[in-house]
Design an enzyme around this catalytic site. Structure first.
Site, short mmCIF file in Angstrom:
data_model
loop_
_atom_site.label_atom_id
_atom_site.label_comp_id
_atom_site.label_asym_id
_atom_site.label_seq_id
_atom_site.Cartn_x
_atom_site.Cartn_y
_atom_site.Cartn_z
CD GLN A 175 8.91 -0.05 3.76
OE1 GLN A 175 9.42 -0.97 3.94
NE2 GLN A 175 8.16 0.74 4.96
CG ASP A 198 0.26 -0.42 3.75
OD1 ASP A 198 0.84 -1.03 2.84
OD2 ASP A 198 1.02 1.07 4.59
O1 SPQ Z 1 6.60 0.30 7.85
P1 SPQ Z 1 5.90 -0.57 7.24
O2 SPQ Z 1 5.98 -1.68 8.80
O3 SPQ Z 1 6.32 -1.93 6.34
O4 SPQ Z 1 4.43 -0.85 7.58
C1 SPQ Z 1 3.58 -0.90 6.65
C2 SPQ Z 1 1.94 -1.06 7.49
O5 SPQ Z 1 1.09 -1.78 6.87
O6 SPQ Z 1 2.34 0.29 7.87
C3 SPQ Z 1 3.85 -2.10 5.57
F1 SPQ Z 1 3.74 -2.85 6.75
O7 SPQ Z 1 3.33 0.34 5.22
C4 SPQ Z 1 4.10 0.78 4.36
C5 SPQ Z 1 3.76 0.16 3.11
O8 SPQ Z 1 3.85 -0.63 3.10
C6 SPQ Z 1 5.00 1.92 5.05
C7 SPQ Z 1 6.08 2.52 3.20
C8 SPQ Z 1 6.95 4.02 3.51
O9 SPQ Z 1 5.77 4.67 4.63
O10 SPQ Z 1 6.79 3.90 2.64
C9 SPQ Z 1 5.34 1.99 2.26
C10 SPQ Z 1 4.77 0.45 2.08
O11 SPQ Z 1 6.28 -0.34 2.43
P2 SPQ Z 1 6.58 -0.44 0.80
O12 SPQ Z 1 7.69 -1.83 0.63
O13 SPQ Z 1 5.57 -1.00 -0.34
O14 SPQ Z 1 7.38 0.33 0.20
#
Ligand code: SPQ
Length: 426
Positions: free
Chosen positions: A168, A313
């Site tokens: 993200q 996840d």
């Molecule tokens: O969108 P959200 O709420 O952050 O969703 C989660 C999930 O479990 O569905 C995390 F809580 O997934 C993220 C994942 O953990 C989705 C994501 C992406 O689409 O880029 C990346 C991961 O988060 P991060 O913070 O590691 O980049």
């Protein structure tokens, strides 16, 4: 939604398709909105998080049609978004919130963005800092939390070492880089999911990955491309673990996305002794295949280091697998789990303990000493879809009856989860 009651399951058998990949669905709408032309998206995940993304772009003047077969995004071009009349509301979705920060940083209008109680606790400072370095006007409560205020600014490219392996954060910086006056580079401490890079390349953007450095050259425009979203390996994960721990099970999950930045779950389950086979492997913008899992005698494993972002996840449901595996499983380097929809380390330790599992929390993970029979209990979901589905899987292999309190939260990423489970004989 009323609590759901589950008892020890009969063998899970059959073929299923799980919903579309959440990460790719979000990005398909976002990049389709910023492209010139029309994007037809098939396999889109109709989960609440992705609907929040659609809602935000509609508020910025993008016409998006949702039909039974597909989502159609009428792109407005890189500079075509309009100032929203109201605040943008991102619900429970970290992906919507953080990726939108990157996009909004490059607009010539100001707006406010917030989400639900969980989103208001998730750290945004990690995104605010680099975007400000690029010249964006962005702030939040205590410089770290939603509601965020975003104003347009002239952006310049940066070279930014990411403090955490986060897709993200990486994506937010690269998306702001679309609007910068020069190249933007991010340096990853470990590879995180690379859907943004793959999809932007498909839309004609120059994105070069050289080892752990990803460099984006700002394009004049993105050109729309139709997108077929594969099934989400993060949703398939619940059935992979269920198939491993419910005696007599054998099930196949069709058309699952197996991008190597997402397949840590397969590596770890196989390392634990799981019988999982891949068939019908197809390579495209994203590799896909069918996955067949059979009941397996699992043993403990160590899960740590560079594999963590490849299964971040899936760690809650891997903790369930560990509770039914012989011996000790140690999860380390997973402190990011504390800042997801809930503190997923504390939540899983508390809930697995209710079922009688021998599990303890550590500073950056947990230790699970598995193999003893577990009993049913009443499980809380912490308003977190992945905790709800993980504990439902756990309940299938516990003795006696279990209750999942507030099961409706699965609608964030997998609205039909309990129907699929019933269809398999669960
Ligand atoms: O969108 P959200 O709420 O952050 O969703 C989660 C999930 O479990 O569905 C995390 F809580 O997934 C993220 C994942 O953990 C989705 C994501 C992406 O689409 O880029 C990346 C991961 O988060 P991060 O913070 O590691 O980049």
């Amino acid at each position: 939604m009323n609590p759901i009651h589950l008892t020890a399951s009969a063998p899970l058998r059959g073929e299923i398709t799980v919903p579309g990949d959440k990460s790719i669905s979000h990005r398909a709408v976002m990049f389709g909105a910023l492209a010139k032309g029309t994007t037809h998206i098939t396999g889109f995940l109709m989960g609440e998080d992705c609907l929040s993304t659609i809602d935000c772009f509609r508020k910025m003047g993008v016409q998006i049609e949702v039909t039974e077969r597909e989502v159609i995004v009428h792109g407005v071009g890189l500079h075509g978004l309009k100032a929203p009349a109201d605040d943008l509301y991102t619900g429970n979705s970290g992906t919507t919130t953080r990726l939108l920060c990157g996009i909004l940083a490059g607009q010539d209008f100001s707006c406010r963005m917030s989400g639900d109680a969980s989103i208001q606790k998730r750290p945004m400072g990690r995104v605010i800092k680099p975007l400000r370095e690029m010249g964006a006007q962005i702030d939040g409560v205590d410089g770290n939390f939603c509601p965020l205020t975003l104003g347009g600014g002239k952006l310049h490219g940066i070279r930014y070492p990411l403090p955490v392996a986060s897709a993200q954060l990486k994506s937010a910086i690269l998306l702001a880089g679309l609007y910068a006056d020069g190249e933007t580079a991010v340096i990853e401490p470990a590879p995180s999911r690379d859907h943004t890079e793959r999809m932007l390349r498909a839309l004609g953007v120059k994105v070069v990955t050289d080892g752990n450095v990803i460099t984006l050259t700002p394009p004049a425009e993105l050109s729309a491309q139709d997108i077929a979203v594969p099934a989400d390996i993060s949703s398939a994960a619940f059935f992979l673990v269920a198939g491993c721990i419910v005696p007599g099970s054998e099930l196949t999950i069709r058309n699952v996305g197996v991008n190597p930045t997402r397949t840590g779950i397969l590596d770890v389950l196989r390392d634990m002794g799981a019988d999982i086979t891949m068939s019908n492997i197809r390579d495209g913008a994203e590799p896909v295949c069918d996955l067949t899992v059979r009941y397996s005698h699992l043993h403990g494993a160590e899960i740590s280091g560079g594999i963590i972002p490849r299964l971040i996840d899936e760690l809650p449901v891997l903790a369930v697998a560990a509770a039914f595996a012989e011996g000790e499983t140690v999860i380390r380097d997973a402190q990011e789990l504390k800042v997801k929809e809930s503190n997923r380390i504390a939540a899983m330790v508390t809930e697995l303990s209710k079922a009688g599992a021998d599990v303890s929390e550590t500073a950056d993970g947990m230790v699970v000493r598995g193999g003893a029979p577990l009993h049913g209990a009443s499980f809380d979901t912490y308003n977190d879809h992945r905790i709800a589905m993980s504990m439902a899987v756990c309940a299938l292999a516990c003795g006696g009856e279990s209750t999942i309190l507030d099961p409706g939260v699965v609608a964030i990423s997998y609205p039909s989860f309990f129907d699929t489970l019933l269809g398999l004989g669960g």
